[in-house]
Design a protein around this motif. Sequence first.
Motif, PDB file in Angstrom:
ATOM      1  N   TRP A 146       0.839  -1.205   0.000  1.00 10.10           N
ATOM      2  CA  TRP A 146       0.000   0.000   0.000  1.00 10.10           C
ATOM      3  C   TRP A 146       0.875   1.257   0.000  1.00 10.10           C
ATOM      4  CZ3 TRP A 146      -0.927   4.458   2.608  1.00 10.10           C
ATOM      5  CH2 TRP A 146      -2.143   5.101   2.409  1.00 10.10           C
ATOM      6  N   VAL A 147       1.913   1.252   0.812  1.00  8.27           N
ATOM      7  CA  VAL A 147       2.826   2.401   0.871  1.00  8.27           C
ATOM      8  C   VAL A 147       3.530   2.587  -0.466  1.00  8.27           C
ATOM      9  CG1 VAL A 147       4.980   3.253   1.889  1.00  8.27           C
ATOM     10  CG2 VAL A 147       3.179   2.353   3.369  1.00  8.27           C
ATOM     11  N   ALA A 148       4.014   1.498  -1.056  1.00 11.47           N
ATOM     12  CA  ALA A 148       4.722   1.587  -2.333  1.00 11.47           C
ATOM     13  C   ALA A 148       3.843   2.200  -3.418  1.00 11.47           C
ATOM     14  CB  ALA A 148       5.204   0.209  -2.764  1.00 11.47           C
ATOM     15  N   HIS A 149       2.543   1.938  -3.344  1.00 12.53           N
ATOM     16  CA  HIS A 149       1.624   2.478  -4.351  1.00 12.53           C
ATOM     17  C   HIS A 149       1.202   3.915  -4.048  1.00 12.53           C
ATOM     18  CE1 HIS A 149      -1.479   2.426  -7.458  1.00 12.53           C
ATOM     19  NE2 HIS A 149      -2.284   3.002  -6.583  1.00 12.53           N
ATOM     20  N   HIS A 150       0.784   4.174  -2.808  1.00 13.64           N
ATOM     21  CA  HIS A 150       0.206   5.474  -2.471  1.00 13.64           C
ATOM     22  C   HIS A 150       1.233   6.494  -1.976  1.00 13.64           C
ATOM     23  CE1 HIS A 150      -3.977   4.220  -2.983  1.00 13.64           C
ATOM     24  NE2 HIS A 150      -3.676   3.095  -2.338  1.00 13.64           N
ATOM     25  N   LEU A 151       2.272   6.023  -1.305  1.00 12.30           N
ATOM     26  CA  LEU A 151       3.286   6.916  -0.733  1.00 12.30           C
ATOM     27  C   LEU A 151       4.684   6.435  -1.115  1.00 12.30           C
ATOM     28  CD1 LEU A 151       1.745   7.183   2.866  1.00 12.30           C
ATOM     29  CD2 LEU A 151       1.488   8.849   1.024  1.00 12.30           C
ATOM     30  N   PRO A 152       4.988   6.379  -2.402  1.00 13.77           N
ATOM     31  CA  PRO A 152       6.270   5.792  -2.827  1.00 13.77           C
ATOM     32  C   PRO A 152       7.493   6.476  -2.216  1.00 13.77           C
ATOM     33  CG  PRO A 152       5.229   7.029  -4.619  1.00 13.77           C
ATOM     34  CD  PRO A 152       4.198   6.874  -3.541  1.00 13.77           C
ATOM     35  N   TRP A 153       7.390   7.767  -1.918  1.00 17.19           N
ATOM     36  CA  TRP A 153       8.506   8.497  -1.313  1.00 17.19           C
ATOM     37  C   TRP A 153       8.818   8.007   0.100  1.00 17.19           C
ATOM     38  CZ3 TRP A 153       6.617  10.894   3.030  1.00 17.19           C
ATOM     39  CH2 TRP A 153       5.238  11.133   3.063  1.00 17.19           C
ATOM     40  N   LEU A 154       7.898   7.233   0.676  1.00 19.40           N
ATOM     41  CA  LEU A 154       8.081   6.719   2.034  1.00 19.40           C
ATOM     42  C   LEU A 154       8.546   5.266   2.043  1.00 19.40           C
ATOM     43  CD1 LEU A 154       7.643   7.980   4.862  1.00 19.40           C
ATOM     44  CD2 LEU A 154       5.372   6.942   4.896  1.00 19.40           C
ATOM     45  N   THR A 155       8.713   4.676   0.867  1.00 19.18           N
ATOM     46  CA  THR A 155       9.014   3.245   0.765  1.00 19.18           C
ATOM     47  C   THR A 155      10.314   2.866   1.469  1.00 19.18           C
ATOM     48  OG1 THR A 155       7.816   3.110  -1.335  1.00 19.18           O
ATOM     49  CG2 THR A 155       9.342   1.317  -0.832  1.00 19.18           C
ATOM     50  N   HIS A 156      11.354   3.657   1.268  1.00 20.37           N
ATOM     51  CA  HIS A 156      12.641   3.333   1.901  1.00 20.37           C
ATOM     52  C   HIS A 156      12.516   3.324   3.419  1.00 20.37           C
ATOM     53  CE1 HIS A 156      16.865   3.311   2.967  1.00 20.37           C
ATOM     54  NE2 HIS A 156      16.652   4.391   3.698  1.00 20.37           N
ATOM     55  N   TRP A 157      11.957   4.384   3.968  1.00 21.64           N
ATOM     56  CA  TRP A 157      11.830   4.468   5.426  1.00 21.64           C
ATOM     57  C   TRP A 157      10.964   3.331   5.956  1.00 21.64           C
ATOM     58  CZ3 TRP A 157       7.519   5.079   8.590  1.00 21.64           C
ATOM     59  CH2 TRP A 157       7.801   5.282   9.946  1.00 21.64           C
ATOM     60  N   TRP A 158       9.874   3.073   5.279  1.00 23.12           N
ATOM     61  CA  TRP A 158       8.924   2.065   5.749  1.00 23.12           C
ATOM     62  C   TRP A 158       9.580   0.690   5.892  1.00 23.12           C
ATOM     63  CZ3 TRP A 158       3.914   2.814   7.307  1.00 23.12           C
ATOM     64  CH2 TRP A 158       3.168   1.667   7.555  1.00 23.12           C
ATOM     65  N   ASN A 159      10.451   0.366   4.962  1.00 21.65           N
ATOM     66  CA  ASN A 159      11.046  -0.966   4.946  1.00 21.65           C
ATOM     67  C   ASN A 159      12.401  -1.048   5.640  1.00 21.65           C
ATOM     68  OD1 ASN A 159       9.164  -2.734   3.302  1.00 21.65           O
ATOM     69  ND2 ASN A 159       9.403  -0.986   1.938  1.00 21.65           N
ATOM     70  N   THR A 160      12.819   0.055   6.277  1.00 26.11           N
ATOM     71  CA  THR A 160      14.088   0.023   7.024  1.00 26.11           C
ATOM     72  C   THR A 160      13.921   0.422   8.486  1.00 26.11           C
ATOM     73  OG1 THR A 160      14.600   2.283   6.266  1.00 26.11           O
ATOM     74  CG2 THR A 160      15.521   0.454   4.988  1.00 26.11           C
TER      75      THR A 160
END
Length: 372
Positions: free
Chosen positions: A224-238
């Motif tokens: 969901w983050v990768a689709h709607h908030l791609p700029w947050l993908t790195h932080w979300w997964n680290t």
Amino acid sequence: MAGTDVAGSARGSDAALGKTGEPPAAARSGAAKKVTLALLASFSALLYSQIQPPPSKIPGTPGGPPVTAPRTRLKDGRHLAYLESGVPKEKAKYKIIFVHGFDCCRYDVLNVSQGLLEELGIYLLSFDRPGYAESDAHPARTEKSVALDIAELADNLQLGPKFHLIGFSMGGEIMWSCLKYIPHRLAGVAILAPVGNYWWSGFPPDVFKEAWRVQFPQDQRAVWVAHHLPWLTHWWNTQKLFRGSSVKDGDPAMLSKEDRLVADKFEKRTYEKQVRQQGEHDSLHRDMMVGFGKWDWSPLEMENPFAGGQDEVKVYLWHGVEDLYVPVQLSRYISERLPWVIYHELPTAGHLFPVADGMPDAIVRSLLLGDE
């Protein structure tokens, strides 16, 4: 008169400070706003610094990983690292390009037996997708750019006007882009356990929901983050506050019964550290951002790109019912919508069926010779 002036001045000061001797409400409010804005600015700066991925480690540069593989230079200056196997391309009857999946590299090529490679005269080429192992990252990567990279790779290595393609997992999803953007280069395509984008137009709500629920909750959130908030993908997964993608973390709970029987083939990869050596963002995270991003088109709405052509080009889609990485429901529905796709559903297989004994040869025979 002087006394009166002093008293008046005092009364004026009292009025300015208020009866209690404190600053008026307007002054207090203004000061509070300034403090709030300052805190907000500091917090925003801190948040921005936290969500920014570190710079990639560029292969072949000071401080970056060494270049050990043959590489070809693309028109935009990027390099793709590749691996050749099978018979020499000059003598080959068939030329196949394999496109690896998520968290993999050129060495994770389909393990076709040497006997079959020689029997059918197969030249097999695999390459590191952008940002993986020794291929340069592509910050502007899209679902279209990867297809064009493949065509340019084939041209640089002089594979001729047409070639076969096999793509697995995230590489399987890329096959749809190749069918859309470079169909004139394709002699046949095998799509293995392809990642599906839940937001492609054409999926009915019930299919979407059924497939969505197969995922673990943490993977639902990561996608969901990768689709709607791609700029947050790195932080979300680290970050360490809560769980990110199970796929990225290699959670063994995602392995089906049959997957467990072959998982050691991935666990024993001697080159595993090379896969992410440039950094996770331009490999894993960008894969998620592109794969689950907002596409301008949907594979479900594709017409047969080979209809009316002189050569019979076949497209095969393979998927395991017990796949916990990529829900089978999406591939099943796509095959129903696209009658020109030949669908193989494996009742007991999980996500890793392409590495099971005998499967690589079966997949390649089907692609090159047709189903027997």
